[in-house]
Design an enzyme around this catalytic site. Structure first.
Site, PDB file in Angstrom:
ATOM      1  N   ALA A   1     -41.585   2.641  16.536  1.00  0.00           N
ATOM      2  CA  ALA A   1     -40.614   3.364  17.362  1.00  0.00           C
ATOM      3  C   ALA A   1     -39.420   2.455  17.594  1.00  0.00           C
ATOM      4  O   ALA A   1     -39.555   1.234  17.609  1.00  0.00           O
ATOM      5  CB  ALA A   1     -41.239   3.790  18.689  1.00  0.00           C
ATOM      6  N   ALA A   2     -38.259   3.073  17.774  1.00  0.00           N
ATOM      7  CA  ALA A   2     -37.041   2.300  18.024  1.00  0.00           C
ATOM      8  C   ALA A   2     -36.273   2.949  19.168  1.00  0.00           C
ATOM      9  O   ALA A   2     -36.045   4.167  19.163  1.00  0.00           O
ATOM     10  CB  ALA A   2     -36.174   2.239  16.766  1.00  0.00           C
ATOM     11  N   ALA A   3     -35.896   2.149  20.148  1.00  0.00           N
ATOM     12  CA  ALA A   3     -35.146   2.638  21.300  1.00  0.00           C
ATOM     13  C   ALA A   3     -33.801   1.931  21.373  1.00  0.00           C
ATOM     14  O   ALA A   3     -33.411   1.207  20.461  1.00  0.00           O
ATOM     15  CB  ALA A   3     -35.955   2.429  22.575  1.00  0.00           C
ATOM     16  N   SER A   4     -33.103   2.119  22.479  1.00  0.00           N
ATOM     17  CA  SER A   4     -31.732   1.623  22.574  1.00  0.00           C
ATOM     18  C   SER A   4     -31.652   0.104  22.624  1.00  0.00           C
ATOM     19  O   SER A   4     -30.692  -0.488  22.125  1.00  0.00           O
ATOM     20  CB  SER A   4     -31.047   2.220  23.810  1.00  0.00           C
ATOM     21  OG  SER A   4     -31.830   1.996  24.965  1.00  0.00           O
ATOM     22  N   LEU A   5     -32.658  -0.564  23.207  1.00  0.00           N
ATOM     23  CA  LEU A   5     -32.598  -2.015  23.369  1.00  0.00           C
ATOM     24  C   LEU A   5     -33.427  -2.777  22.342  1.00  0.00           C
ATOM     25  O   LEU A   5     -33.166  -3.950  22.099  1.00  0.00           O
ATOM     26  CB  LEU A   5     -33.058  -2.411  24.777  1.00  0.00           C
ATOM     27  CG  LEU A   5     -32.302  -1.798  25.952  1.00  0.00           C
ATOM     28  CD1 LEU A   5     -32.818  -2.363  27.265  1.00  0.00           C
ATOM     29  CD2 LEU A   5     -30.803  -2.027  25.822  1.00  0.00           C
ATOM     30  N   GLY A   6     -34.427  -2.130  21.768  1.00  0.00           N
ATOM     31  CA  GLY A   6     -35.292  -2.832  20.821  1.00  0.00           C
ATOM     32  C   GLY A   6     -36.178  -1.867  20.071  1.00  0.00           C
ATOM     33  O   GLY A   6     -36.081  -0.650  20.241  1.00  0.00           O
TER      34      GLY A   6
ATOM     35  N   VAL B   1     -40.375  -1.425  18.147  1.00  0.00           N
ATOM     36  CA  VAL B   1     -41.758  -1.876  18.203  1.00  0.00           C
ATOM     37  C   VAL B   1     -42.393  -1.871  16.819  1.00  0.00           C
ATOM     38  O   VAL B   1     -42.234  -0.906  16.057  1.00  0.00           O
ATOM     39  CB  VAL B   1     -42.580  -0.977  19.156  1.00  0.00           C
ATOM     40  CG1 VAL B   1     -44.057  -1.355  19.117  1.00  0.00           C
ATOM     41  CG2 VAL B   1     -42.049  -1.082  20.579  1.00  0.00           C
TER      42      VAL B   1
ATOM     43  N   LYS C   1     -42.618  -5.867  20.503  1.00  0.00           N
ATOM     44  CA  LYS C   1     -41.286  -5.319  20.737  1.00  0.00           C
ATOM     45  C   LYS C   1     -40.242  -6.401  20.479  1.00  0.00           C
ATOM     46  O   LYS C   1     -40.322  -7.500  21.040  1.00  0.00           O
ATOM     47  CB  LYS C   1     -41.151  -4.769  22.157  1.00  0.00           C
ATOM     48  CG  LYS C   1     -39.798  -4.108  22.413  1.00  0.00           C
ATOM     49  CD  LYS C   1     -39.811  -3.218  23.635  1.00  0.00           C
ATOM     50  CE  LYS C   1     -39.898  -3.983  24.914  1.00  0.00           C
ATOM     51  NZ  LYS C   1     -39.701  -3.119  26.109  1.00  0.00           N
TER      52      LYS C   1
ATOM     53  N   ASP D   1     -38.953   3.603  34.826  1.00  0.00           N
ATOM     54  CA  ASP D   1     -38.490   4.228  33.587  1.00  0.00           C
ATOM     55  C   ASP D   1     -39.637   5.024  32.940  1.00  0.00           C
ATOM     56  O   ASP D   1     -40.002   4.788  31.789  1.00  0.00           O
ATOM     57  CB  ASP D   1     -37.985   3.147  32.629  1.00  0.00           C
ATOM     58  CG  ASP D   1     -37.157   3.713  31.484  1.00  0.00           C
ATOM     59  OD1 ASP D   1     -36.663   4.856  31.618  1.00  0.00           O
ATOM     60  OD2 ASP D   1     -37.003   3.036  30.453  1.00  0.00           O
TER      61      ASP D   1
END
Length: 224
Positions: free
Chosen positions: A43-48, A50, A63, A208
Site C-alpha cells: 500500500a502507498a499513502a501520502s507520506l510513505g 508499506v 513502512k 487518524d
C-alpha cells in the site's frame, strides 16, 4: 471518492528506492535485515508506503517514508508562513471583512503549532513510541479483541518503521465483513467502546482512524 485514495492508494515509488532508503537508514544490506523483502509495495499513502518482509517465522510490515519529504515540507511550510504573516497583517475582522471579532486568530501561532505537529508526524520514532503506549493501554482482558501490531525498535528510524504484519478487512467493507462471518453492529459497538476508552480513560487516542489504518479480522475463537 478521490480523497479515499490518500488512505493507501497513492502512486508508489520504486521498490529499489525503498530498499535503498531502508539500507541507508538501518545500516545493513536488505538480505541481512530480512530473509525476504517484497519490492512491490502493499500500500502507498501520502507520506510513505508499506512493504511486506519476513525473517524466520515473523512477517513484517515495513513502512518507508517518501524521499525528500522533509525538504518538501520545508518549502511548502515556508510559503504557508508567509501567508500566515500576511493574514495577521490584514484586518480580517473589520466590519464587512472575511471574519467577525468572534473568530479572531493569531495566524502565525496557528501555523507554528501545525508545523510542529507535522514534523512530529514524519518522525517514525514518535509513531513507534505511540504504538507501544497504545498497545499497553489495551493489554487487558476487557479489550482482548483489539489487536495492536507489535513494533520493532531495532528496525526503526525516523524514516523507516517496522511492525508486525496484521492483514485484515477495511472496516468500511461491510460485504467482506459479512462474508467472513462478522457482525457490523458488534463491530460498531466495539469501535465506539474502544474510542470512549481512549478519550475518557487514557486521554491518548488514535487520531487518524481511517479504513487504511483500522481493519477487521476473525479471531481464533470466532470473535471479531
Amino acid at each position: 471518492e478521490q480523497l479515499k485514495n490518500l488512505q493507501d492508494n497513492v502512486p508508489a515509488f520504486s521498490g529499489d528506492l525503498a530498499v535503498e532508503i531502508i539500507e541507508r537508514e538501518l545500516g545493513k544490506p536488505i538480505n541481512e535485515l530480512f530473509d525476504t523483502f517484497n519490492r512491490t509495495s502493499l500500500a502507498a499513502a501520502s507520506l510513505g508506503q508499506v512493504h511486506v518482509a519476513t525473517k524466520g517465522d515473523h512477517t513484517f510490515a515495513v513502512k518507508v517514508q517518501r524521499q525528500y519529504l522533509r525538504e518538501l515540507f520545508d518549502v511548502d511550510l515556508g510559503q504557508l508562513r508567509q501567508l500566515a504573516v500576511f493574514a495577521d497583517a490584514v484586518d480580517l475582522n473589520a466590519e464587512g471583512g472575511l471574519m467577525d471579532r468572534n473568530t479572531q486568530r493569531d495566524w502565525v501561532s496557528v501555523f507554528e503549532e501545525s508545523k510542529r505537529l507535522l514534523y512530529e508526524e514524519i518522525d517514525y520514532r514518535n509513531e513507534l513510541r505511540n504504538a507501544i503506549r497504545f498497545r499497553e493501554n489495551f493489554d487487558t482482558p476487557q479489550f482482548k479483541h483489539i489487536k495492536v501490531p507489535r513494533v520493532y525498535g531495532e528496525l526503526t528510524t525516523d524514516k523507516v518503521i517496522t511492525m508486525e504484519f496484521c492483514p485484515g478487512i477495511k472496516i468500511t467493507d461491510k460485504e467482506k465483513i459479512l462474508k467472513k462471518g462478522g457482525d457490523p453492529v458488534d463491530l460498531a459497538k466495539k469501535s465506539a467502546e474502544a474510542f470512549l476508552e481512549q478519550l475518557c480513560r487514557h486521554g491518548f487516542f488514535h487520531c487518524d482512524p481511517h479504513p487504511g489504518n483500522v481493519a477487521f479480522e476473525i479471531c481464533p475463537n470466532g470473535e471479531g
